[in-house]
Design a protein around this motif. Structure first.
Motif, PDB file in Angstrom:
ATOM      1  N   UNK A 292       0.838  -1.197   0.000  1.00 23.84           N
ATOM      2  CA  UNK A 292       0.000   0.000   0.000  1.00 23.84           C
ATOM      3  C   UNK A 292       0.875   1.250   0.000  1.00 23.84           C
ATOM      4  N   UNK A 293       0.540   2.204  -0.844  1.00 24.70           N
ATOM      5  CA  UNK A 293       1.289   3.450  -0.919  1.00 24.70           C
ATOM      6  C   UNK A 293       2.555   3.361  -1.736  1.00 24.70           C
ATOM      7  N   UNK A 294       2.710   2.322  -2.541  1.00 19.42           N
ATOM      8  CA  UNK A 294       3.922   2.158  -3.351  1.00 19.42           C
ATOM      9  C   UNK A 294       3.792   2.902  -4.678  1.00 19.42           C
ATOM     10  N   UNK A 295       4.927   3.368  -5.198  1.00 19.55           N
ATOM     11  CA  UNK A 295       4.994   4.073  -6.479  1.00 19.55           C
ATOM     12  C   UNK A 295       6.205   3.572  -7.254  1.00 19.55           C
ATOM     13  N   UNK A 296       6.099   3.664  -8.580  1.00 17.86           N
ATOM     14  CA  UNK A 296       7.225   3.340  -9.446  1.00 17.86           C
ATOM     15  C   UNK A 296       8.155   4.552  -9.526  1.00 17.86           C
ATOM     16  N   UNK A 297       9.441   4.278  -9.625  1.00 19.14           N
ATOM     17  CA  UNK A 297      10.449   5.311  -9.797  1.00 19.14           C
ATOM     18  C   UNK A 297      11.306   4.916 -10.990  1.00 19.14           C
ATOM     19  N   UNK A 298      11.504   5.863 -11.926  1.00 24.52           N
ATOM     20  CA  UNK A 298      12.335   5.615 -13.105  1.00 24.52           C
ATOM     21  C   UNK A 298      13.103   6.888 -13.432  1.00 24.52           C
ATOM     22  N   UNK A 299      14.047   6.787 -14.350  1.00 24.91           N
ATOM     23  CA  UNK A 299      14.813   7.949 -14.748  1.00 24.91           C
ATOM     24  C   UNK A 299      13.934   9.034 -15.348  1.00 24.91           C
ATOM     25  N   UNK A 300      14.271  10.276 -15.060  1.00 23.13           N
ATOM     26  CA  UNK A 300      13.554  11.397 -15.646  1.00 23.13           C
ATOM     27  C   UNK A 300      12.270  11.767 -14.934  1.00 23.13           C
ATOM     28  N   UNK A 301      11.988  11.166 -13.798  1.00 25.40           N
ATOM     29  CA  UNK A 301      10.761  11.476 -13.078  1.00 25.40           C
ATOM     30  C   UNK A 301      10.953  12.668 -12.152  1.00 25.40           C
ATOM     31  N   UNK A 302       9.876  13.357 -11.887  1.00 26.32           N
ATOM     32  CA  UNK A 302       9.942  14.456 -10.927  1.00 26.32           C
ATOM     33  C   UNK A 302       9.328  14.038  -9.590  1.00 26.32           C
TER      34      UNK A 302
ATOM     35  N   UNK B 138       3.854  16.774  -1.827  1.00 25.38           N
ATOM     36  CA  UNK B 138       2.700  16.635  -2.719  1.00 25.38           C
ATOM     37  C   UNK B 138       2.422  15.151  -2.910  1.00 25.38           C
ATOM     38  N   UNK B 139       3.488  14.372  -3.040  1.00 22.72           N
ATOM     39  CA  UNK B 139       3.421  12.907  -3.099  1.00 22.72           C
ATOM     40  C   UNK B 139       4.095  12.369  -1.843  1.00 22.72           C
ATOM     41  N   UNK B 140       3.498  11.371  -1.216  1.00 22.98           N
ATOM     42  CA  UNK B 140       4.069  10.793   0.001  1.00 22.98           C
ATOM     43  C   UNK B 140       4.013   9.258  -0.053  1.00 22.98           C
ATOM     44  N   UNK B 141       4.705   8.656  -1.012  1.00 18.45           N
ATOM     45  CA  UNK B 141       4.685   7.195  -1.100  1.00 18.45           C
ATOM     46  C   UNK B 141       5.392   6.556   0.094  1.00 18.45           C
ATOM     47  N   UNK B 142       4.898   5.399   0.484  1.00 15.58           N
ATOM     48  CA  UNK B 142       5.518   4.652   1.577  1.00 15.58           C
ATOM     49  C   UNK B 142       6.659   3.774   1.068  1.00 15.58           C
ATOM     50  N   UNK B 143       6.612   3.447  -0.230  1.00 18.95           N
ATOM     51  CA  UNK B 143       7.593   2.525  -0.805  1.00 18.95           C
ATOM     52  C   UNK B 143       7.842   2.905  -2.263  1.00 18.95           C
ATOM     53  N   UNK B 144       9.104   2.938  -2.669  1.00 19.24           N
ATOM     54  CA  UNK B 144       9.471   3.221  -4.059  1.00 19.24           C
ATOM     55  C   UNK B 144      10.060   1.970  -4.691  1.00 19.24           C
ATOM     56  N   UNK B 145       9.611   1.681  -5.909  1.00 23.11           N
ATOM     57  CA  UNK B 145      10.127   0.546  -6.672  1.00 23.11           C
ATOM     58  C   UNK B 145      10.816   1.109  -7.911  1.00 23.11           C
ATOM     59  N   UNK B 146      12.126   0.983  -7.969  1.00 23.74           N
ATOM     60  CA  UNK B 146      12.932   1.506  -9.072  1.00 23.74           C
ATOM     61  C   UNK B 146      12.840   0.553 -10.262  1.00 23.74           C
ATOM     62  N   UNK B 147      12.343   1.057 -11.391  1.00 23.47           N
ATOM     63  CA  UNK B 147      12.182   0.235 -12.594  1.00 23.47           C
ATOM     64  C   UNK B 147      13.108   0.687 -13.724  1.00 23.47           C
ATOM     65  N   UNK B 148      14.072   1.489 -13.404  1.00 21.75           N
ATOM     66  CA  UNK B 148      14.948   2.067 -14.424  1.00 21.75           C
ATOM     67  C   UNK B 148      15.741   1.023 -15.203  1.00 21.75           C
TER      68      UNK B 148
END
Length: 59
Positions: free
Chosen positions: A23-33, A42-52
């Protein structure tokens, strides 16, 4: 910025499982803000998953 956990996915399937299963996870990749938005809370994810590095940069 709020505390969060981080993981680097090794495959598209693994990244999908990680986000769907957390719950609260977001994808993270190159070029993201996303990190800028996190600093402003503004965004408060609990978990980041790097897909770069999982090969999704090709058509």
């Amino acid at each position: 910025m709020r505390a969060f956990s981080y993981e680097r996915a090794k495959s598209p399937a693994e990244s999908a499982r990680a986000v769907a299963g957390t719950e609260g996870a977001k994808f993270l990749a190159g070029g993201t803000n996303l990190l800028d938005l996190m600093k402003l809370e503004v965004e408060t994810p609990a978990h980041l998953v790097d897909v770069q590095d999982i090969g999704l940069d090709r058509i």
